[in-house]
Design an enzyme around this catalytic site. Sequence first.
Site, mmCIF file in Angstrom:
data_model
loop_
_atom_site.group_PDB
_atom_site.id
_atom_site.type_symbol
_atom_site.label_atom_id
_atom_site.label_comp_id
_atom_site.label_asym_id
_atom_site.label_seq_id
_atom_site.Cartn_x
_atom_site.Cartn_y
_atom_site.Cartn_z
ATOM 1 N N THR A 18 1.077 -1.081 -0.170
ATOM 2 C CA THR A 18 0.026 0.268 -0.043
ATOM 3 C C THR A 18 0.700 0.825 -0.243
ATOM 4 O O THR A 18 0.413 2.136 -0.744
ATOM 5 C CB THR A 18 -0.752 0.295 1.391
ATOM 6 O OG1 THR A 18 -1.916 -0.916 1.028
ATOM 7 C CG2 THR A 18 -2.060 1.095 0.961
ATOM 8 N N ARG A 22 7.691 -2.753 3.343
ATOM 9 C CA ARG A 22 7.554 -2.874 4.597
ATOM 10 C C ARG A 22 8.687 -3.876 4.988
ATOM 11 O O ARG A 22 7.383 -4.937 4.415
ATOM 12 C CB ARG A 22 6.471 -2.414 5.232
ATOM 13 C CG ARG A 22 6.501 -0.367 5.116
ATOM 14 C CD ARG A 22 4.996 -0.178 5.919
ATOM 15 N NE ARG A 22 4.973 0.776 5.208
ATOM 16 C CZ ARG A 22 3.930 1.338 5.616
ATOM 17 N NH1 ARG A 22 2.876 1.235 6.371
ATOM 18 N NH2 ARG A 22 3.298 2.504 5.297
ATOM 19 N N SER A 120 5.797 3.530 8.633
ATOM 20 C CA SER A 120 5.427 4.643 9.122
ATOM 21 C C SER A 120 4.288 4.143 10.719
ATOM 22 O O SER A 120 4.949 4.032 12.169
ATOM 23 C CB SER A 120 3.582 4.371 8.178
ATOM 24 O OG SER A 120 3.063 5.234 8.351
ATOM 25 N N HIS A 121 3.484 4.014 10.951
ATOM 26 C CA HIS A 121 2.579 3.247 12.143
ATOM 27 C C HIS A 121 3.114 2.215 12.661
ATOM 28 O O HIS A 121 2.878 1.216 13.325
ATOM 29 C CB HIS A 121 1.183 3.493 11.714
ATOM 30 C CG HIS A 121 0.746 2.680 11.166
ATOM 31 N ND1 HIS A 121 1.233 2.652 9.479
ATOM 32 C CD2 HIS A 121 -0.250 1.252 11.094
ATOM 33 C CE1 HIS A 121 0.571 1.565 9.381
ATOM 34 N NE2 HIS A 121 -0.246 0.550 9.726
ATOM 35 N N LYS A 133 10.041 3.624 0.849
ATOM 36 C CA LYS A 133 9.378 4.327 -0.619
ATOM 37 C C LYS A 133 9.584 5.776 -1.207
ATOM 38 O O LYS A 133 10.251 6.800 -0.123
ATOM 39 C CB LYS A 133 7.475 5.116 0.199
ATOM 40 C CG LYS A 133 7.658 5.674 0.440
ATOM 41 C CD LYS A 133 6.402 6.161 1.011
ATOM 42 C CE LYS A 133 5.791 7.347 1.628
ATOM 43 N NZ LYS A 133 4.448 8.114 2.243
ATOM 44 N N ASP A 284 1.902 9.603 14.659
ATOM 45 C CA ASP A 284 1.988 8.039 13.985
ATOM 46 C C ASP A 284 3.588 8.694 13.699
ATOM 47 O O ASP A 284 4.213 9.843 13.862
ATOM 48 C CB ASP A 284 2.045 7.373 12.920
ATOM 49 C CG ASP A 284 1.827 7.701 11.229
ATOM 50 O OD1 ASP A 284 1.958 8.623 11.488
ATOM 51 O OD2 ASP A 284 1.798 7.556 10.486
ATOM 52 N N ASP A 286 5.834 8.085 10.993
ATOM 53 C CA ASP A 286 6.324 9.828 10.815
ATOM 54 C C ASP A 286 5.606 10.878 9.852
ATOM 55 O O ASP A 286 5.725 11.816 9.168
ATOM 56 C CB ASP A 286 6.940 8.556 8.444
ATOM 57 C CG ASP A 286 4.890 7.501 8.626
ATOM 58 O OD1 ASP A 286 4.220 8.137 8.949
ATOM 59 O OD2 ASP A 286 5.083 7.842 6.851
ATOM 60 N N ASP A 288 2.184 11.671 9.528
ATOM 61 C CA ASP A 288 1.422 11.745 8.249
ATOM 62 C C ASP A 288 0.201 11.213 8.809
ATOM 63 O O ASP A 288 -1.085 12.201 8.311
ATOM 64 C CB ASP A 288 1.534 11.416 6.706
ATOM 65 C CG ASP A 288 1.735 9.614 7.151
ATOM 66 O OD1 ASP A 288 1.809 9.016 8.201
ATOM 67 O OD2 ASP A 288 2.120 8.954 5.933
ATOM 68 N N ARG A 289 0.079 10.631 10.121
ATOM 69 C CA ARG A 289 -1.646 10.292 10.476
ATOM 70 C C ARG A 289 -1.990 10.843 11.470
ATOM 71 O O ARG A 289 -0.487 11.731 11.974
ATOM 72 C CB ARG A 289 -1.509 8.446 11.320
ATOM 73 C CG ARG A 289 -1.292 8.101 9.696
ATOM 74 C CD ARG A 289 -1.465 6.791 10.172
ATOM 75 N NE ARG A 289 -1.576 5.460 9.565
ATOM 76 C CZ ARG A 289 -1.352 4.026 9.755
ATOM 77 N NH1 ARG A 289 -2.826 4.000 10.596
ATOM 78 N NH2 ARG A 289 -1.534 3.538 8.116
ATOM 79 N N THR A 351 -7.799 1.774 -1.289
ATOM 80 C CA THR A 351 -6.787 2.425 -0.286
ATOM 81 C C THR A 351 -5.131 2.520 -0.623
ATOM 82 O O THR A 351 -5.173 1.991 -1.048
ATOM 83 C CB THR A 351 -6.817 0.957 1.407
ATOM 84 O OG1 THR A 351 -8.507 0.696 1.583
ATOM 85 C CG2 THR A 351 -5.676 1.616 1.935
ATOM 86 N N GLU A 370 -9.160 9.811 5.230
ATOM 87 C CA GLU A 370 -8.753 7.884 5.262
ATOM 88 C C GLU A 370 -8.990 7.755 6.458
ATOM 89 O O GLU A 370 -9.180 8.260 7.596
ATOM 90 C CB GLU A 370 -7.720 7.639 4.766
ATOM 91 C CG GLU A 370 -7.438 7.692 3.325
ATOM 92 C CD GLU A 370 -6.244 6.542 3.243
ATOM 93 O OE1 GLU A 370 -6.487 5.444 2.275
ATOM 94 O OE2 GLU A 370 -4.945 7.228 3.825
ATOM 95 N N GLU A 371 -10.022 6.418 6.545
ATOM 96 C CA GLU A 371 -10.275 5.655 7.953
ATOM 97 C C GLU A 371 -8.864 6.162 8.037
ATOM 98 O O GLU A 371 -9.265 5.864 10.326
ATOM 99 C CB GLU A 371 -11.274 4.718 7.878
ATOM 100 C CG GLU A 371 -10.826 3.493 6.438
ATOM 101 C CD GLU A 371 -9.798 2.694 7.019
ATOM 102 O OE1 GLU A 371 -9.578 2.547 8.533
ATOM 103 O OE2 GLU A 371 -8.907 2.645 6.242
ATOM 104 N N SER A 372 -7.441 5.491 7.517
ATOM 105 C CA SER A 372 -6.670 5.311 8.715
ATOM 106 C C SER A 372 -6.229 6.186 9.148
ATOM 107 O O SER A 372 -5.298 6.562 9.351
ATOM 108 C CB SER A 372 -6.015 4.509 7.771
ATOM 109 O OG SER A 372 -5.737 4.488 6.465
ATOM 110 N N LYS A 383 -0.746 13.019 3.129
ATOM 111 C CA LYS A 383 -1.404 12.869 4.704
ATOM 112 C C LYS A 383 -0.809 13.083 5.342
ATOM 113 O O LYS A 383 1.167 13.196 5.665
ATOM 114 C CB LYS A 383 -2.325 12.210 4.612
ATOM 115 C CG LYS A 383 -1.391 10.608 5.257
ATOM 116 C CD LYS A 383 -1.868 9.525 5.791
ATOM 117 C CE LYS A 383 -1.497 8.367 6.103
ATOM 118 N NZ LYS A 383 -0.899 7.516 5.943
ATOM 119 N N ARG A 503 -8.684 -6.451 7.183
ATOM 120 C CA ARG A 503 -9.876 -5.872 7.739
ATOM 121 C C ARG A 503 -11.432 -5.413 7.144
ATOM 122 O O ARG A 503 -11.339 -5.677 6.789
ATOM 123 C CB ARG A 503 -9.341 -3.829 7.221
ATOM 124 C CG ARG A 503 -8.382 -4.279 7.625
ATOM 125 C CD ARG A 503 -7.587 -2.061 7.452
ATOM 126 N NE ARG A 503 -5.532 -2.107 7.299
ATOM 127 C CZ ARG A 503 -5.011 -2.204 8.686
ATOM 128 N NH1 ARG A 503 -5.603 -2.382 9.567
ATOM 129 N NH2 ARG A 503 -3.952 -1.870 8.172
#
Length: 550
Positions: A18, A22, A120-121, A133, A284, A286, A288-289, A351, A370-372, A383, A503
Amino acid sequence: MAIHTTPTQVFTDQRPGTSGLRKKVGVFMQPHYLENFVQALLDVLNASDASGQALHGQTLVLGGDGRFYNRTAVQIILKLAAANGVARVLLGQGGILSTPAVSAVIRRRQAFGGIVLSASHNPGGPDGDFGIKYNASNGGPANETLTEAVFARTMVLSELRSSNAPDIDIDRLCVQQLEQMQVEVIDPVADYLAVMRELFDFDLLRGMFKRGFTLRVDAMNAVGGPYAKAILEGELGAPKGSVVNAVPLEDFGGLHPDPNPVNAEDLIVHMSAPDAPDFGAAMDGDADRNMVLGRNFVVTPSDSLALMTAHATLIPGYKDGLLGVARSMPTSAAVDRVAKALGLPCFETPTGWKFFGNLLDAGRVTLCGEESYGTGSSHIREKDGLWAILFWLSLQGATGESVQDLVETHWRVYGRNYYTRHDYEGIAVDVANALMTDLRAALPSLPGRAFGQRAVSLTDDFAYTDPVDGSISKNQGVRLLFDDGARVIFRLSGTGTEGATLRLYLESYEDDPVRQDQPVQQKLAELAAVAEQVAGIRKRTGMDGPSVAT
Ligand code: G16
């Protein structure tokens, strides 16, 4: 110092998911594992694209979230870049750049692209995860054409081209030479801060803190800390100590830097205390969340996007209105209702933030979410956690209303989309794949079937045709849509590193104000039961329930 070539062997597992590649740190630390992926990326970027653009002689941005292996990876990448014709690298000091900051630096300095080192998270440390990435010249995640080309290159790679120069000093702000390449170590915060200044009314925010407004921002020992400290406490005068867990640590101090009510439990506790601050937020790994909270009140990410859309014109950067909005398919339809009321185009994408890039570049949308726990706008192509925090602070400053009041008023006007995501983590890959295959096979028999008070009106496996370039992405999640607006969605995560994560996204709509204050899990229990009935998750996985429900 010399540039040399070294033979290498193919690794067959380097297809990006995604959001980039990772893996467990141990996988990345295998000899040549990181090198192969980076060499493949550089090879693809050096083969000029349709517009004749090649990386050779250009500038790359480089930085990461500071997790374990970040510093080693930076040195490896610099030496590969120097040997593959890169003219200049803008490197975040200490190897640090948040994901939004990489995007901001690429855009402001008109770099060819950038490499982000982050999982990320996902947890960090020697036993945790690492990731890499590539972001293109628009500042956004590489599209699937590019990531597939990199993967294809990894499958035939036989040689690495690198420099055996000594490591460079990544901690001092200065310009150094590595072979023919210049490495400029830059302040990780400066460019990002300049972008934030253009969007938000810093005087309004300063005034809030002068009048005693309080907040707690949990940076979860990750890369958001230095940014939040510099901007919230430094620029805006929030009380010292408002940003906690503010120093990026290689293992995030053992925290799981995934800001949701489960992992950011400490923040939830503080926001529920009698002396809770006015506003709470977390970011999170990095940065971005984001997760946004009021006193004793957690905002659902899908609602956050809807609220931002509804009130965007209160923010200087969006005062002229929005071009449109976009959300990922599993994100609740709360924003759709606002878009409809405002007459704005509203897009539903698969997603992955990369799917918003074309819409943003083409000027079709201004806000995405996004929901995440991700929200962002056209200011960059990622984000952006701290941007979301500044946005929510500004909404409170401009309206004088609390987070809870803002959200509850929104529900009264637009109705409430009850929403939850259930994650079943660490499932055997074959079990997860079989579940999805069987579910897909069952789809045609479901429309018209009643489950309690509601009936299935439509089922599909979500496919997306990009309205800008016409590219098609299939198999993006199984959807059951019901006649009362409820939705049940199943998909497998593309960001995990161990087994598979299923999910399950559940959503129902409630327009009656007297029924808008029910506990979310209780309200959606019936839909969870439908999902169980249709997919047999418990029997197949042997799990009694989700490992995480947010
Ligand atoms: C990445 C993507 C997001 C996506 C999230 C979860 O976020 O950029 O678009 O929503 O992963 O993806 P999945 O459901 O496939 O695990 P991040 O913050 O991890 O880079």
